[in-house]
Every structure is written in structure tokens, then in C-alpha cells.
Design an enzyme around this catalytic site. Structure first.
Site, PDB file in Angstrom:
ATOM      1  N   TRP A 325     -12.803   2.865  -8.896  1.00  0.00           N
ATOM      2  CA  TRP A 325     -12.641   4.293  -8.585  1.00  0.00           C
ATOM      3  C   TRP A 325     -11.927   5.013  -9.721  1.00  0.00           C
ATOM      4  O   TRP A 325     -11.900   6.240  -9.782  1.00  0.00           O
ATOM      5  CB  TRP A 325     -11.906   4.482  -7.252  1.00  0.00           C
ATOM      6  N   ASP A 326     -11.355   4.234 -10.646  1.00  0.00           N
ATOM      7  CA  ASP A 326     -10.649   4.785 -11.803  1.00  0.00           C
ATOM      8  C   ASP A 326     -11.485   5.850 -12.510  1.00  0.00           C
ATOM      9  O   ASP A 326     -10.973   6.878 -12.954  1.00  0.00           O
ATOM     10  CB  ASP A 326     -10.346   3.674 -12.828  1.00  0.00           C
ATOM     11  N   GLU A 467      -2.500  -1.222  -2.565  1.00  0.00           N
ATOM     12  CA  GLU A 467      -3.223  -2.441  -2.201  1.00  0.00           C
ATOM     13  C   GLU A 467      -2.342  -3.502  -1.551  1.00  0.00           C
ATOM     14  O   GLU A 467      -2.840  -4.538  -1.112  1.00  0.00           O
ATOM     15  CB  GLU A 467      -3.873  -3.024  -3.466  1.00  0.00           C
ATOM     16  N   LYS A 580       2.552  -0.270  -3.658  1.00  0.00           N
ATOM     17  CA  LYS A 580       2.212  -0.568  -5.046  1.00  0.00           C
ATOM     18  C   LYS A 580       2.024   0.702  -5.876  1.00  0.00           C
ATOM     19  O   LYS A 580       2.475   0.806  -7.003  1.00  0.00           O
ATOM     20  CB  LYS A 580       0.913  -1.380  -5.064  1.00  0.00           C
ATOM     21  N   GLN A 581       1.297   1.669  -5.305  1.00  0.00           N
ATOM     22  CA  GLN A 581       0.946   2.843  -6.106  1.00  0.00           C
ATOM     23  C   GLN A 581       0.771   4.057  -5.210  1.00  0.00           C
ATOM     24  O   GLN A 581       0.687   3.926  -3.984  1.00  0.00           O
ATOM     25  CB  GLN A 581      -0.319   2.579  -6.911  1.00  0.00           C
TER      26      GLN A 581
HETATM   27  O1  IFM Z   1      -8.570   0.549  -9.395  1.00  0.00           O
HETATM   28  C1  IFM Z   1      -7.341  -0.055  -9.691  1.00  0.00           C
HETATM   29  C2  IFM Z   1      -6.584  -0.257  -8.403  1.00  0.00           C
HETATM   30  O2  IFM Z   1      -6.330   0.979  -7.768  1.00  0.00           O
HETATM   31  C3  IFM Z   1      -5.284  -0.962  -8.673  1.00  0.00           C
HETATM   32  N1  IFM Z   1      -5.515  -2.227  -9.312  1.00  0.00           N
HETATM   33  C4  IFM Z   1      -6.257  -2.094 -10.591  1.00  0.00           C
HETATM   34  C5  IFM Z   1      -7.577  -1.375 -10.383  1.00  0.00           C
HETATM   35  C6  IFM Z   1      -8.295  -1.200 -11.730  1.00  0.00           C
HETATM   36  O3  IFM Z   1      -7.568  -0.363 -12.579  1.00  0.00           O
END
Ligand code: IFM
Length: 728
Positions: A325-326, A467, A580-581
Site C-alpha cells: 500500500w506504500d 501490524e 507499531k505505526q
Molecule cells: O507496507 C509496510 C507496512 O505498513 C509496514 N511494514 C513494511 C511494509 C512495507 O514497507
């Protein structure tokens, strides 16, 4: 002012992997790691190819590294002089990131005097198949020199070897034709050269390398130069890839080094003309941001009309060279506003891989299109069931990224809409874009659940952007993006007459349009979107706020092994509110117009200390939201973190024995969004653009151009005034 150059002096063997990423050069077709010409596979050199993959046995399917046409080493008085084995007297590498030119200068001291190798190389922005290098030798004594150069087919792979057979061409133009294991693709590399001095060339094949060697005795301080060219084609590009690559070499030899370099530089300059971001008053920010844009340019697929970008760009095989999705959520804005043809290619790749997404949905018993979490050719999902190895048992751990990160399909819809809105190019909707949006909506429709007696629809058992918490119910981001998908599908279905006759007929033959409108209206109107609790906090998912509320330090202190995975079934973060994010913050950032500004601030303040920022995607979302909340100085460190993801050390390089490093294009794209939309306050409203800047301290001027709906605008922002000028 910045000088557009990164330099490293002093040689440190421990920085080989890191510098390989930082000094990467690329042209969208291939990326060449910033390693040295004499390196063999243990030092991770790679000419990483875009969009071509191979799988060997049960290993992960990954992109190909081409045989290395830059391989060159030097033997002086019978002794091989190469790093890291022979420490240098002086060593310097440099990246001109304005023009994608890597250079090195290394001097060794021998018993008889000093000898220096200087080289400069690039992969052409004009002809993307072509790599070009000038290699110079000079000494302060009469050195007995042998230079050995050619094509090294013993490539570095993470899950290889990918070439079942390799044929060598021992001719004046050297050649390698390698055949891959899984799909029998051919990869042909040819290499030619020209010296500025007469010499005899011996040709031979050794250790999976086809090589030329030349011998000469140096005059004191005279420069001995070899111009080297290699060209790579694969059977995905053309019928006879060896022929095409030899042809390129013949042409390059006629054209010469300086001309090839000039054309290459001009092509880069044309890219910067529309994309450079000038920040007066903060050179660090200007350098980090434009260096990020350098990476985005270096990996942009300009040579095709349907290809996307891997999460680690063209820096190697990490993350399986797969598209996440990046691309849509973090990188697409940059390309849409500076190079719409590239943005179109990214979007088209998703449209062209719709069949793969439909098959994936069907395999889980869902309808519509469930896009791959890690997408390779044709929408193949490269994500494995076991993505992490348990550090204690050494057993693979079941992760659910592939099965449960259902938000990926909404990113595809977001990408299509964002591309159309920014570029004004609606034709993509009639080339499969409209059907793709409908299929994604059908996917979410088939995920909806409703409790007995309730009116709201829910989505259960998902993984959101954070995640670490797997298999949760009603992740706010996922549900809101599903609603967004229903809304965008409704726009298509209600305006079906805007599409081409062909696309309209296709939609009418595939679907009962009135029934879909009814279903998607019901879904969009009734899907459950978590509301702020009495403290104003939007729960990331059902039950999130009841989890243990602790700090990152406490969670870290519970690790029994520094390499332990924080998420999943037994992870140290899983039972806590540590994430995580950016997750809720991403949701608010995207839909800030629906959320009261006090609530936005409360959520920023709540989630920020609970976010590990374990992904390079996280910082830019915080930064964007701090800007939206009118706090640019809090946004600034997150912006710098995002913009510096590749320029500064500190990223994760290894997971156990597996190399996971690489470049971070999503962070680069995120930094661009913060500069333009966050600090610059750029907004679109129909055909109009407006700005509402919030510059951080020290920024005296922010200037950039953007392309919007076939017009180009120059935007200049200072503390005193802001100006938008249409220049075309
Ligand atoms: O798409 C990301 C994910 O959100 C977090 N882990 C790494 C992936 C690739 O950059």
C-alpha cells in the site's frame, strides 16, 4: 544552498550494506547498489531489475538481480588491490544526487609507490537499459598494472540462485545470457569498452564471470582510462534480448562517454525542473527532502505504462521486491503532481492485476477484488503465511498480513481516485479503473457482518496499519476506508454516462447497476465507524482502550531477545496499547475534514507516545496531522525522520541472518506530502488550488512547482506572503 552531493571518506567494512542503499543509482528499470566495482556477492552488489521475479523451491519469490556488468578490479605488481581486503591510503565515494552519478576514488600504497583508481558511473536516464562507467588508473611510479573487467554472473541473491543456466559470449562485446529457474526468463547483459591507450585485450570466462584483461605499465601520473558500457534486456522486454543489448553497446561505443553523460544529465535536469523543492533557511531539510525525491525519481517506472514500485524500491530483494500500500498511500502524490505519466503507470499496474485480486478474494470465499498484500507480477501475492521466525524456537511463526490486511484494496481505490483528481485524466476509469473500484467495493461488501438486531455493519478479524495487533474487529482505519470505497463506487455507478461506451457496456453487462447502488448506499450509510470515547479518543479497534496502557520503554524491557517480534500471538506489544505505526492518526489525517480539531489534537497526543514508529511509514502521518492541527514545530522532527530515512543511518538492516535493509520510498513520498500539503498547506478544490501554509521555525521560503489538471503552478511561500502562479 545545498551542493547536491553526498560524500563519504574513510572506509569502513561494516558500512557496506548501508552505503549500498544510500549511494544507490537507478533509472526505474534497474537500481545499482552503491557498492564498489570490485565487490563480489558477499559484499551485496546488485543490479536490481524492476518487475521481473523468480522463485526457487520453497524460498520466497523475489526480483532478479542482473549479472553485474560493472564488475572491474585491478592487479598491481601481481597483487589484487581491492576493498575490503587491502586497506586504502585514501578512499572517497560520492553521489551526485542531482544527476544520479556515483563516483569513487581509492588510493593504495604499495611497496613501490601510490596508485589510484577513480571511477564514475551512472545508469542512463535516457536509455534505461544502459549502464556507463569511466574507470581511471594513475600512479606515482611505473606500476605493472592489470585491469580485469567484464560481467559477473555470480550474483548476490537472498533466496536464489535464480539462474539455472548461464551462457557466456567471449567476444569483443562480452555477453551473458542467464535463464531463470521458474519461468525460464532470459536476462541478457552485454558489455563493451574503449580505452584511451593502446592495449591488447585477453578474453576468457572464470568463476561465472566473462572477463577481459588488459596489461600496461604506467607512466608517472599519466591517466589510463577505460570507458565501460553494459546493457541489460530481459525476455519480458523483447524477443531477442542479447541482440538488443549488443545493439545498445555498439551505439554507445559510437556515441562515447561524455555524450552519454550529457544526455543523462539533461534528462535528470528535466525531472528536477518540475520537482525540485527549495527550502530557504534550512539546508538540512532541503537536502534530506530532495535526496528523498532523488530516490523517487530513480525508481519511477518511466519505461512502461503499467508497472509499480516495490516497498524497498530498486535497492535489492528485500520484502520480495513486492508492491505494498506504500505506493498508493505514500508515493503516488509525488508522481501525480510532478510526473503524471509515472503515476498512471502505477495505477495501471493495479488495474491490470485485477484478475489476481479477484482470484485471491475467491480463494478466501469473498466476492470482488482482494488485492495482494505483497504484490508481484500479475497481482500474485508473494506474502507468505510465515513471515517471521520465532527467535526462541527458530520455528516460522504464522502471521496474518496476507489474509487480514484487507485495507489494501481501499488503497488501490484511493490511488485511482487520487490520480484522477490530481491529473484530471479520467480516461483511466474507462480503461478498467471503474470496474476495479466496483470490484473493491464488492469485496468489502462481502466482508460486512451485522449483529442480530443491529443496524450497523461491522468488519471483523482484520489487521490495520498497526501490524502488531492481529485479527481485531472494527479497525477504524479499515472501516472508514471501506466506507470510502463504497462512496467511490457509488460515484462511478451514478455517473456511468461519464465513462466510455465500452466501459459502460462492460459495467452494464457485468452488474445489476441499480442493485449495486442500493447495496453500496446501504453499506456506506451503515458501516460502523468508531466514535471518540468520552475522553475524545477514537479506539483503534474494538477493545483497544481496555488493553494494558503502558509505555514503549516498559514493553521494550520485557523483550527476552532484542530480535523478538513485538506483534502476533505472543508479542510484547500485542496485549498492550503500544502500536507499531500510525493507525488512527492515518485515519484522521485522511479524513480530517470530518473530525473536530480538538478531537484530532487529543488523538495525536494520545497515540504519539504509544507509537513505536517501527515502520518508516509512520512518522510522515504524524507530521501531516501536526501540520493540520497548526503545530508545525511538532511536525518538524517527524518530517525530518521521514525525509532522512535513507540519508541517515539507523534503519533496520538485518533480521537474524536475513538482510532486510533497503531504501524507503514510502518515507520519501511521505516527506514530500508533509512539505507540500503539511507545511505548504496545499489544497485542491475542484479545478482550484489554494494554500494555507504553516512553515516551521527557520524556513524563510518554500518554493516548488506542481502539475495539477494539465496546468503547472509555481508556488512560493515566505513568512510575509504566499503566491500561486500558473506558468502554463
Ligand atoms: O507496507 C509496510 C507496512 O505498513 C509496514 N511494514 C513494511 C511494509 C512495507 O514497507
Amino acid at each position: 544552498m545545498i551542493d547536491w552531493k553526498l560524500k563519504e571518506t574513510n572506509y569502513d567494512e561494516n558500512r557496506i550494506a548501508y552505503l549500498g542503499n544510500k549511494f544507490l543509482i537507478g533509472n526505474g528499470y534497474m537500481g545499482v547498489r552503491g557498492t564498489l566495482a570490485e565487490y563480489e556477492k558477499e559484499h551485496l552488489p546488485a543490479i536490481n531489475l524492476a518487475g521481473i521475479y523468480d522463485r526457487v523451491g520453497d524460498g520466497w519469490r523475489e526480483p532478479l538481480n542482473a549479472p553485474n556488468g560493472f564488475f572491474t578490479c585491478i592487479v598491481v605488481d601481481g597483487k589484487i588491490l581491492r576493498l575490503p581486503e587491502i586497506p586504502p591510503k585514501n578512499h572517497r565515494i560520492e553521489l551526485d544526487y542531482r544527476h544520479g552519478i556515483f563516483s569513487r576514488s581509492t588510493t593504495w600504497k604499495t611497496d613501490r609507490g601510490s596508485i589510484t583508481v577513480e571511477s564514475e558511473r551512472f545508469v542512463s536516464m535516457k536509455n534505461v537499459h544502459l549502464g556507463v562507467m569511466k574507470y581511471k588508473v594513475f600512479a606515482d611510479f611505473h606500476a605493472d598494472v592489470q585491469v580485469v573487467y567484464g560481467i559477473d554472473a555470480d550474483v548476490w541473491d537472498i533466496n536464489g540462485p535464480h539462474y539455472d543456466s548461464v551462457e557466456f559470449v567471449e567476444d569483443d562485446v562480452l555477453g551473458v545470457v542467464a535463464t531463470t529457474h521458474e519461468k525460464h526468463y532470459k536476462v541478457a547483459v552485454s558489455a563493451g569498452d574503449k580505452t584511451n591507450f593502446p592495449c591488447e585485450k585477453k578474453i576468457g570466462t572464470k568463476d561465472k564471470k566473462v572477463l577481459k584483461s588488459i596489461n600496461f605499465v604506467t607512466d608517472i601520473n599519466a591517466s589510463y582510462e577505460i570507458d565501460r558500457y553494459f546493457s541489460v534486456y530481459t525476455s519480458k522486454d523483447c524477443g531477442d534480448c542479447l541482440y538488443e543489448s549488443v545493439n545498445d553497446i555498439d551505439k554507445s561505443l559510437l556515441c562515447g562517454y561524455e555524450d552519454a553523460k550529457e544526455v543523462h544529465k539533461e534528462t535528470w535536469e528535466a525531472l528536477w525542473k518540475d520537482s525540485e523543492v527549495v527550502i530557504e533557511g534550512d539546508d538540512c531539510a532541503m537536502e534530506a527532502l530532495n535526496y528523498s525525491l532523488y530516490h523517487l525519481h530513480s525508481i519511477a517506472p518511466r519505461h512502461t505504462d503499467s508497472l509499480s514500485i516495490a516497498a524497498r524500491g530498486l535497492s535489492g530483494q528485500t520484502y520480495k521486491g513486492a508492491v505494498f500500500w506504500d505506493t498508493e498511500m505514500f508515493m503516488l502524490d509525488f508522481y501525480s503532481m510532478t510526473n503524471p505519466a509515472v503515476a498512471r503507470s502505477l495505477v495501471k499496474y493495479r488495474i491490470d492485476s485485477l484478475e489476481g485480486a479477484k482470484e485471491k478474494a475467491e480463494s478466501y470465499g469473498y466476492k470482488g477484488a482482494f488485492y495482494p498484500w505483497e504484490s508481484q507480477e500479475g497481482g500474485f501475492d508473494a506474502c507468505s503465511d510465515y513471515n517471521v521466525v520465532d527467535v526462541f524456537t527458530k520455528r516460522p511463526m504464522r502471521t496474518f498480513f496476507k489474509d487480514k490486511q484487507v485495507h489494501i484494496s481501499s488503497a488501490v481505490v484511493y490511488g485511482i481516485r487520487r490520480y484522477v483528481d490530481i491529473t484530471g485524466d479520467k480516461s483511466i476509469l474507462s480503461e478498467g479503473g471503474a470496474v476495479t473500484i466496483i470490484e473493491c467495493a464488492l469485496f468489502y461488501y462481502s466482508l460486512l457482518l451485522r449483529r442480530a438486531g443491529a443496524t450497523a455493519y461491522e468488519i471483523h478479524d482484520v489487521i490495520g496499519p498497526d501490524e502488531y495487533h492481529e485479527r481485531v474487529n472494527n479497525n477504524g482505519y479499515t472501516n472508514r476506508m471501506a466506507k470510502y470505497t463504497f462512496e467511490k463506487a457509488l460515484e462511478i455507478l451514478k455517473n456511468i454516462n461519464d465513462l466510455s461506451e465500452g466501459e459502460r457496456n462492460k459495467i452494464n453487462s457485468l452488474y445489476d447497476v441499480n442493485k449495486l447502488i442500493e447495496q453500496f448506499e446501504d453499506a456506506a450509510g451503515n458501516i460502523f465507524i468508531p466514535k471518540p470515547d468520552r475522553n475524545g479518543i477514537i479506539p483503534q479497534f474494538d477493545g483497544y482502550l481496555k488493553l494494558e496502557d503502558t509505555t514503549i520503554d516498559v514493553v521494550k524491557s520485557r523483550l527476552l531477545d532484542p530480535k523478538e517480534y513485538w506483534g502476533g500471538a505472543y508479542g510484547v506489544a500485542s496485549q498492550t496499547q503500544i502500536i507499531k505505526q500510525a493507525d488512527v492518526v492515518t485515519l484522521i489525517s485522511l479524513f480530517s475534514n470530518e473530525i473536530d480539531s480538538e478531537i484530532q489534537k487529543k488523538n495525536l497526543n494520545y497515540y504519539e507516545p504509544r507509537t513505536e514508529h517501527g515502520s518508516s511509514l509512520s512518522a510522515c502521518m504524524y507530521s501531516l496531522l501536526y501540520c493540520k492541527c497548526g503545530i508545525p514545530d511538532k511536525a518538524y522532527p517527524f518530517f525530518m525522520k521521514s525525509a532522512s530515512a535513507d540519508i541517515a543511518p539507523g534503519g533496520k538492516e538485518w533480521a537474524g541472518l536475513v538482510y532486510i535493509g533497503g531504501t524507503h520510498p514510502a518515507a520519501a513520498g511521505g516527506a514530500y506530502m508533509v512539505a507540500i500539503k503539511g507545511f505548504g498547506g496545499l489544497q485542491f478544490n475542484g479545478d482550484e488550488i489554494s494554500i494555507n501554509p504553516k512553515l516551521p521555525k527557520g524556513w524563510k521560503k518554500l518554493s516548488y512547482k506542481i502539475k495539477y489538471r494539465n496546468k503547472i503552478y509555481q508556488i512560493d511561500i515566505t513568512e510575509e506572503k504566499s503566491e500561486i502562479k500558473e506558468i502554463k
